[in-house]
Design an enzyme around this catalytic site. Structure first.
Site, PDB file in Angstrom:
ATOM      1  N   LYS A  73       0.836  -1.205   0.000  1.00  0.00           N
ATOM      2  CA  LYS A  73       0.000   0.000   0.000  1.00  0.00           C
ATOM      3  C   LYS A  73       0.868   1.251   0.000  1.00  0.00           C
ATOM      4  O   LYS A  73       0.547   2.249  -0.660  1.00  0.00           O
ATOM      5  CB  LYS A  73      -0.933   0.001   1.213  1.00  0.00           C
ATOM      6  CG  LYS A  73      -1.876   1.210   1.283  1.00  0.00           C
ATOM      7  CD  LYS A  73      -2.802   1.305   0.074  1.00  0.00           C
ATOM      8  CE  LYS A  73      -3.664   2.576   0.105  1.00  0.00           C
ATOM      9  NZ  LYS A  73      -4.706   2.545   1.134  1.00  0.00           N
ATOM     10  N   LYS A 107      -0.978  11.763   5.618  1.00  0.00           N
ATOM     11  CA  LYS A 107      -0.671  10.745   6.623  1.00  0.00           C
ATOM     12  C   LYS A 107       0.048   9.557   6.000  1.00  0.00           C
ATOM     13  O   LYS A 107       1.052   9.066   6.527  1.00  0.00           O
ATOM     14  CB  LYS A 107      -1.966  10.302   7.307  1.00  0.00           C
ATOM     15  CG  LYS A 107      -1.818   9.224   8.386  1.00  0.00           C
ATOM     16  CD  LYS A 107      -2.033   7.807   7.860  1.00  0.00           C
ATOM     17  CE  LYS A 107      -3.455   7.593   7.353  1.00  0.00           C
ATOM     18  NZ  LYS A 107      -3.661   6.166   6.916  1.00  0.00           N
TER      19      LYS A 107
END
Length: 284
Positions: free
Chosen positions: A167, A235
């Site tokens: 990811k 983030k």
């Protein structure tokens, strides 16, 4: 199956609905009770209570700390889950945190898969997500029918934490592409050229991509309302840059994009779309 879901935001809610519509008994817990309204689910008072009622629990929350809290906290899933139950974390968190949580759960006979997803809100609603899985292949096989209700491409990447590494790589490429589109649109406008026509021209050549289609159109229309809030990509970049440092890997392009995301956040656009990277360039 008795399936739990924690994290009923713009991605998690449609994912939970797909599981319920597939005939599974859905159990939920939410920090914001209003997010459970209208769901065909049994609502629990704590993650622990939810865990005690379920064979498999999905989590789809924001940060590493959030996953740690709902899984390992005082009223976390670990307090209710039976041995041989499964946690499937679809959040995007640090790979080392995913490994640490999996190890703590394994000590109690509980299995964990880190299974972050890509495809955005549209993919969650259409059940066409790409799902990158870390953990044991045998455990993935047990929940594969559930994951197939959520996504079209499910890839077992490797051991615990591997899904989160994949990811990180996904976000590195995807957000860098958004920055590239923003720079192209900024150049076109500065040169006095119709940005919509430039986007249409590029879409027919080797620069064609889903990012150009979706984000390029947002930039042409100057539609910065959030699909996925830019703060989440900010983030994610913090996580991937930290992972790169830990691995001793040089990522100069990602570092530059990270600085642009820092500027976006500094401008107060964190709750708007990442297409706002265009506005960062315009204000430079």
């Amino acid at each position: 199956m008795k399936v739990g879901f924690i994290g009923l935001g713009v991605m998690g809610r449609p994912m939970a609905l797909h599981l319920a519509q597939a005939g599974h008994a859905l159990h939920v817990w939410a920090r914001r009770p209003h997010s459970t309204v209208g769901l065909p689910a049994q609502v629990h008072a704590t993650p622990a209570a939810l865990g005690a009622a379920c064979e498999v629990v999905f989590t789809m929350v924001t940060s590493s700390a959030d996953v740690q809290a709902v899984v390992l906290g005082e009223e976390g899933l670990v307090q209710g889950l039976a041995a041989d139950s499964i946690v499937v974390d679809c959040s995007t968190i640090a790979p080392d945190v995913a490994r640490a949580i999996a190890a703590q759960l394994a000590g109690k006979g509980i299995h964990m898969l880190d299974a972050p997803v890509s495809g955005g809100v549209q993919g969650a609603e259409a059940a066409t997500l790409a799902i990158m899985v870390g953990g044991e292949a045998a455990i993935l096989a047990r929940v594969q029918p559930l994951l197939e209700k959520l996504g079209q491409r499910i890839v077992h990447v490797g051991a615990a934490g591997a899904g989160q590494v994949a990811k990180a790589c996904n976000q590195m490429i995807m957000v860098a592409a958004i920055e590239a589109v923003a720079e192209a649109m900024h150049l076109a406008r500065a040169a006095g050229v119709d940005v919509g026509k430039v986007r249409t021209a590029l879409a027919g050549g080797s620069a064609a991509s889903r990012v150009l289609d979706v984000m390029g159109q947002r930039m042409v229309e100057r539609n910065f309302a959030a699909g996925i809030e830019a703060r989440l990509h900010h983030k994610d970049f913090g996580l991937l840059l930290a992972a790169a440092r830990q691995s001793g890997v040089v990522v100069p392009l990602a570092a530059s994009v990270g600085q642009q995301l820092n500027a976006l956040m500094g401008a107060g656009w964190g709750k708007e779309d990442t297409a706002s990277l265009l506005r960062v360039l315009e204000g430079a």
